[in-house]
Design an enzyme around this catalytic site. Sequence first.
Site, PDB file in Angstrom:
ATOM      1  N   CYS A 352      49.335  20.596  33.660  1.00 12.15           N
ATOM      2  CA  CYS A 352      50.653  21.233  33.693  1.00 12.15           C
ATOM      3  C   CYS A 352      51.673  20.537  32.800  1.00 12.15           C
ATOM      4  CB  CYS A 352      51.177  21.325  35.126  1.00 12.15           C
ATOM      5  SG  CYS A 352      51.429  19.738  35.949  1.00 12.15           S
ATOM      6  N   HIS A 396      53.899  18.688  40.094  1.00  7.92           N
ATOM      7  CA  HIS A 396      53.875  19.759  39.091  1.00  7.92           C
ATOM      8  C   HIS A 396      55.015  19.549  38.102  1.00  7.92           C
ATOM      9  CE1 HIS A 396      52.633  23.558  37.497  1.00  7.92           C
ATOM     10  NE2 HIS A 396      53.759  24.182  37.776  1.00  7.92           N
ATOM     11  N   ASP A 412      57.393  28.898  34.015  1.00  5.62           N
ATOM     12  CA  ASP A 412      56.270  28.014  34.331  1.00  5.62           C
ATOM     13  C   ASP A 412      55.049  28.437  33.521  1.00  5.62           C
ATOM     14  OD1 ASP A 412      54.414  26.316  35.343  1.00  5.62           O
ATOM     15  OD2 ASP A 412      54.751  26.807  37.453  1.00  5.62           O
TER      16      ASP A 412
END
Length: 483
Positions: A352, A396, A412
């Site tokens: 991520c 995250h 995202d």
Amino acid sequence: LPKWLLVPMVLIGGVSVFAEYWTIVGRDAGLALLTVMTSLKFLESRNHRDMLILIFLCYFLIATHFLFSQSILTAILMLLTLVVITATLITLNQRDDSVSIGSRLKISARLVAMSIPLMLILFILVPRVPGPLWGLTNEQRGGITGLSDTLSPGKISNLIRSNEVAFRVDFKGEIPPQAKLYWRGPVMALFNGERWYQSRRHKIERFLMKSSDDLTEYTVTLEPNGEHWLLALDIPTQLVEDSIMTADFQLTSTKVINDLRRYTMTSRLSYQVGMSESVEYLEKTIGFPEDRNPRTIAFGRELGKRYDNPEDIVRHVLEMFRNQNYVYTLKPPVYRDDVIDRFLFDSKRGFCEIYAGSFALLMRAAGIPSRIVAGYQGGEYNKVGNYLIVRQSDAHAWTEVWIEHKGWVRVDPTAAVSPSRIEQGLDEALADEISNFRIQNRNPLFGNLLYSWDNLQHGWNDWVLNYDQHKQRNFLNNLDIGI
């Protein structure tokens, strides 16, 4: 042992402790020295007085365990040890070999049980000491700290492998859907070509935002982490005690969180913020080094020329992540130079933080202000206690872009390449790469036992470890006993 042999052993023990810690002062070094000397005391004990000194030293060592851990298991272990040491004290004073060990243990357990009411009275009435028993050491902080004020490839993927609980959340009302559970932490607006880091921002006390939904209220029980971050759902709408909020809606504690921290918070999950962002800050969020990642910069500039609408640029990059064989993985190739270039155009494999970082750099090259937010996403529902468990493995990173008349908008990139990460959690997205941390995926019977144990820990945190001076004052006031 004779003194000519014992004295050198004492000197060696003391020097060894100093060699390990380079001091004999402080929690770890001091207790190591005490433990070594207590052990050596056995070798010179000859009479009843020596044995009593040893017993009292052992009582003291029991108490010192709580400087390291105040968990339920530690309390149970120390309680059992207390019974054994008290039975030893009984043995020393009775001097009657006819009394069996079992009988001595029963007498000891009875004495300890008789002391519990007095312990409860002292626990409730004695003024609470604010703060932890002892601050976290660097070693402890390195083992439990989740988030950092910088972000680079590998930072979060290393953290993901930890099953430690970061915090637990009790919601007032229904728990929001998994895809809306973005827990906001440090915000990073500066980029030096290798890592993202924070910029200094002014504090705010008024929360100017547009929102179309109701407030979400919840209580966070945050584990000690040696940092200042106070996690809150994106986006928080208030301050809590001993906290500040910066203009990028980053909530932080004014004190290092070395102790369990519990706070009630409200957030709005649908919002518009930063519509009137300062020109100076927008200039910071659009800058990047020209001599790093040249292919990414060239591609971003090409997108800026191709599209007039920033939202079309965002959409184009997300479609690229979604359709061009990008892989969400904890095992990307390791590169030393121009990491974003090599990720976007060569390997197409990453976690991520690299997706967020590459997306943010593309936006900047295209002329769109962007920044990275680190935090946690999702959590596991504990059906026994009706609360959410957020672990370090839920860490995250995502991106925010600034669009005129809309302000800062969360984007995202991970949701484009791996929707299951956001909607179902990391265990589902990377089932082949990571241990299954979620209790719900285990055997139903064993899973219910684990849920019950975690619920017990949650109650222990709330009613025992979090019984501070404020709770004590409120409790005594309810009994009309002021302090």
